[in-house]
Design a protein around this motif. Sequence first.
Motif, PDB file in Angstrom:
ATOM      1  N   GLY A 121       0.902  -1.287  -0.155  1.00  0.00           N
ATOM      2  CA  GLY A 121       0.103   0.000   0.137  1.00  0.00           C
ATOM      3  C   GLY A 121       0.832   1.224   0.010  1.00  0.00           C
ATOM      4  O   GLY A 121       0.379   2.341  -0.405  1.00  0.00           O
ATOM      5  N   ALA A 122       2.109   1.290   0.085  1.00  0.00           N
ATOM      6  CA  ALA A 122       2.965   2.288   0.419  1.00  0.00           C
ATOM      7  C   ALA A 122       3.512   2.444  -1.391  1.00  0.00           C
ATOM      8  O   ALA A 122       3.338   1.878  -2.084  1.00  0.00           O
ATOM      9  CB  ALA A 122       4.207   2.152   1.160  1.00  0.00           C
ATOM     10  N   SER A 123       3.999   3.903  -1.482  1.00  0.00           N
ATOM     11  CA  SER A 123       4.594   4.351  -2.680  1.00  0.00           C
ATOM     12  C   SER A 123       5.638   5.388  -2.484  1.00  0.00           C
ATOM     13  O   SER A 123       5.716   5.794  -1.537  1.00  0.00           O
ATOM     14  CB  SER A 123       3.271   4.774  -3.359  1.00  0.00           C
ATOM     15  N   ILE A 124       6.327   5.507  -3.699  1.00  0.00           N
ATOM     16  CA  ILE A 124       7.408   6.418  -3.880  1.00  0.00           C
ATOM     17  C   ILE A 124       7.055   7.848  -4.527  1.00  0.00           C
ATOM     18  O   ILE A 124       6.462   7.371  -5.469  1.00  0.00           O
ATOM     19  CB  ILE A 124       8.775   5.704  -4.562  1.00  0.00           C
ATOM     20  N   ARG A 125       7.148   8.764  -3.846  1.00  0.00           N
ATOM     21  CA  ARG A 125       6.862   9.991  -4.356  1.00  0.00           C
ATOM     22  C   ARG A 125       7.562  10.360  -5.573  1.00  0.00           C
ATOM     23  O   ARG A 125       9.123  10.419  -5.541  1.00  0.00           O
ATOM     24  CB  ARG A 125       6.944  11.134  -3.296  1.00  0.00           C
ATOM     25  N   THR A 126       7.307  10.663  -6.574  1.00  0.00           N
ATOM     26  CA  THR A 126       7.995  10.817  -7.709  1.00  0.00           C
ATOM     27  C   THR A 126       7.579  12.246  -8.734  1.00  0.00           C
ATOM     28  O   THR A 126       6.266  12.555  -8.445  1.00  0.00           O
ATOM     29  CB  THR A 126       7.528   9.703  -8.763  1.00  0.00           C
ATOM     30  N   VAL A 127       8.693  12.736  -9.174  1.00  0.00           N
ATOM     31  CA  VAL A 127       8.333  14.106  -9.960  1.00  0.00           C
ATOM     32  C   VAL A 127       8.989  13.793 -11.322  1.00  0.00           C
ATOM     33  O   VAL A 127       9.810  13.258 -11.547  1.00  0.00           O
ATOM     34  CB  VAL A 127       9.226  15.213  -9.062  1.00  0.00           C
ATOM     35  N   ILE A 145       3.753  13.298  -8.015  1.00  0.00           N
ATOM     36  CA  ILE A 145       3.170  14.460  -7.238  1.00  0.00           C
ATOM     37  C   ILE A 145       3.759  15.745  -7.634  1.00  0.00           C
ATOM     38  O   ILE A 145       3.536  16.788  -6.997  1.00  0.00           O
ATOM     39  CB  ILE A 145       3.786  14.080  -5.817  1.00  0.00           C
ATOM     40  N   GLY A 146       4.673  15.762  -8.759  1.00  0.00           N
ATOM     41  CA  GLY A 146       5.087  17.052  -9.165  1.00  0.00           C
ATOM     42  C   GLY A 146       5.794  16.970 -10.403  1.00  0.00           C
ATOM     43  O   GLY A 146       5.786  15.943 -11.208  1.00  0.00           O
ATOM     44  N   ARG A 147       6.065  18.489 -10.884  1.00  0.00           N
ATOM     45  CA  ARG A 147       6.811  18.488 -12.170  1.00  0.00           C
ATOM     46  C   ARG A 147       7.951  19.452 -12.078  1.00  0.00           C
ATOM     47  O   ARG A 147       7.506  20.536 -11.268  1.00  0.00           O
ATOM     48  CB  ARG A 147       5.820  18.731 -13.313  1.00  0.00           C
ATOM     49  N   MET A 148       9.070  19.379 -12.656  1.00  0.00           N
ATOM     50  CA  MET A 148      10.054  20.284 -12.449  1.00  0.00           C
ATOM     51  C   MET A 148      10.794  20.470 -13.974  1.00  0.00           C
ATOM     52  O   MET A 148      10.669  19.797 -14.746  1.00  0.00           O
ATOM     53  CB  MET A 148      11.233  19.682 -11.553  1.00  0.00           C
ATOM     54  N   ALA A 149      11.301  21.707 -14.056  1.00  0.00           N
ATOM     55  CA  ALA A 149      12.167  22.111 -15.321  1.00  0.00           C
ATOM     56  C   ALA A 149      12.981  23.269 -14.729  1.00  0.00           C
ATOM     57  O   ALA A 149      12.811  24.214 -14.173  1.00  0.00           O
ATOM     58  CB  ALA A 149      11.221  22.591 -16.252  1.00  0.00           C
ATOM     59  N   TYR A 150      14.178  23.024 -15.287  1.00  0.00           N
ATOM     60  CA  TYR A 150      15.402  24.078 -15.155  1.00  0.00           C
ATOM     61  C   TYR A 150      15.858  24.853 -16.338  1.00  0.00           C
ATOM     62  O   TYR A 150      16.485  23.952 -17.243  1.00  0.00           O
ATOM     63  CB  TYR A 150      16.563  23.297 -14.322  1.00  0.00           C
TER      64      TYR A 150
END
Length: 401
Positions: A141-147, A191-196
Motif C-alpha cells: 500500500g505504500a508508494s514512492i513519491r515521484t516528480v 506528485i510534481g513536475r520540475m524544469a530547470y
Amino acid sequence: MTTGERVARYEAALASARIAERPVAVCDLDAFDANADDLVRRASGVPVRIPSKSLRVRALLERALARPGFRGVLAYTLAEALWLCEGGIDDILVAYPTVDRDALARLARDERAREQIAIMVDETAQLDLVEDAVRAALPRGASIRTVLELDAAYAPLRRLRFGALRSPVADAPAAVALAREIARRPAQRLIGRMAYEGQIAGVGDGARGPYGLAVRTMQALSARELAERRAAVVAAVREVADLELVNAGGTGSVERSAGEEAVTEIAAGSGLLGPALFDGYRAFSPQPALWLGFPVVRRPGPGVATLLGGGWIVSGVPGRDRLPVIAHPAGFAYAPQEAAGEVQTPVLGPAADALRVGSTVWLRPAKAGESAEHAPVYRLVAGDRVVDEAPTYRGEGRFFL
C-alpha cells in the motif's frame, strides 16, 4: 562596502579568534542573510526551494530554511537526501534521477523518508529500475513519491539549442505518456513536475556589445516559449495526476519564473553565497558571501607571489570563468602558463611586491557549492566577529558525488 573593507573585517575577525589556518573559507552571514532576503523579494511570494549543491553545508541550509519565504531542499543524490532527512530536514526533492538501488531500498523501508523525499524521473527505464529496487522493501500500500522533469531548453531550430541536456520529455504528449506510465505502477506516485531553465538562470546577461544583446534576446524568446510550454504541460499532466508542486527557475531567473501562473515554487540557492559568476547579471547583484583566503608561500621574483593551493576550479565548460576571481589585493592576474593550480598558484602584479611570505590573498569562487568539496569547515563571520564554524559535507565525512 568595498572589497578592501570586507577583507579587513574578515582578517580582523580571524585574528581576534586566533584562527591562523590557511587556506581558510569565510562565510559572511550578514551578506548571506541579505542575499536570502533579496531572493525572497525577487520571488514575490512564491516559495524558494534551496538546491543543496549550492551550499553543501547543513548549518547554512538550516539557516536559510528557518527564514520566511524558503521551503524545502532540492538535493542532488538520493543518498544525500536520506542523510539530510535523517538529520531532521523535511520536504526534499531529488533533482536528478537515481540508479542507487541500495538508497532506493532504504527509502522504501523508511516511512518518514517516503513522506519527505521525492525522486526525479524522465523515462520508463528509470521507472523499471525503481520498481525493481523497491519491490522487496516497500510495505503493501505504500508508494514512492515521484516528480517528472520537463526539458526546459530552447530549441528554435532543429540544430540550434540553448540549455542543458537533461530530460527527454519536452512537450505535453510526452509528459502525459510518462505520467500515465507512472499511474499504472502502484509502487510510484506522481506528485510534481520540475524544469530547470539553465539558459536563462545560469547565463549572465550583463555583457556589452553584440554578445550581450544576443544573450538577452535569446533569454527573452526562451522565457516566452517556456512559459507557454510549461503551462500546457502542467495542465495536461494534471488530468492524469494531482500535482503538489511545479518547480522552476534558478537564481538567475527568479523573477521570470515566479511570474508564471503554473509555477508553485522556485529553485534558488547559489544567490545565497553570491559567487563570481553572478557578477555578470543585470537584474540583481548578490553580495559576495563566500571568501577564500590562501597564503603566500613563495616570492619567485619581482611582481610575483605564489599561493599554496588556489585551484578550486568549478565544473562546466573549461574556461577562465571557471577559475576563482582574485579579489584582494587588487591588480593581480594569473600566470598564463599556470593559472590556478591544485598545489600552487602564482599571481602576477605590482601588488605582489607589498606581500610577504605568510600574507593572505583572497579569492572568490566562480560557483557557489564546489568550494565545500575542498574546505572541511566554513568560518562564519557576523559583524566583526567569528561567531561559529560550520562543517561542510566533506567536513562531516560525507561524499555524495
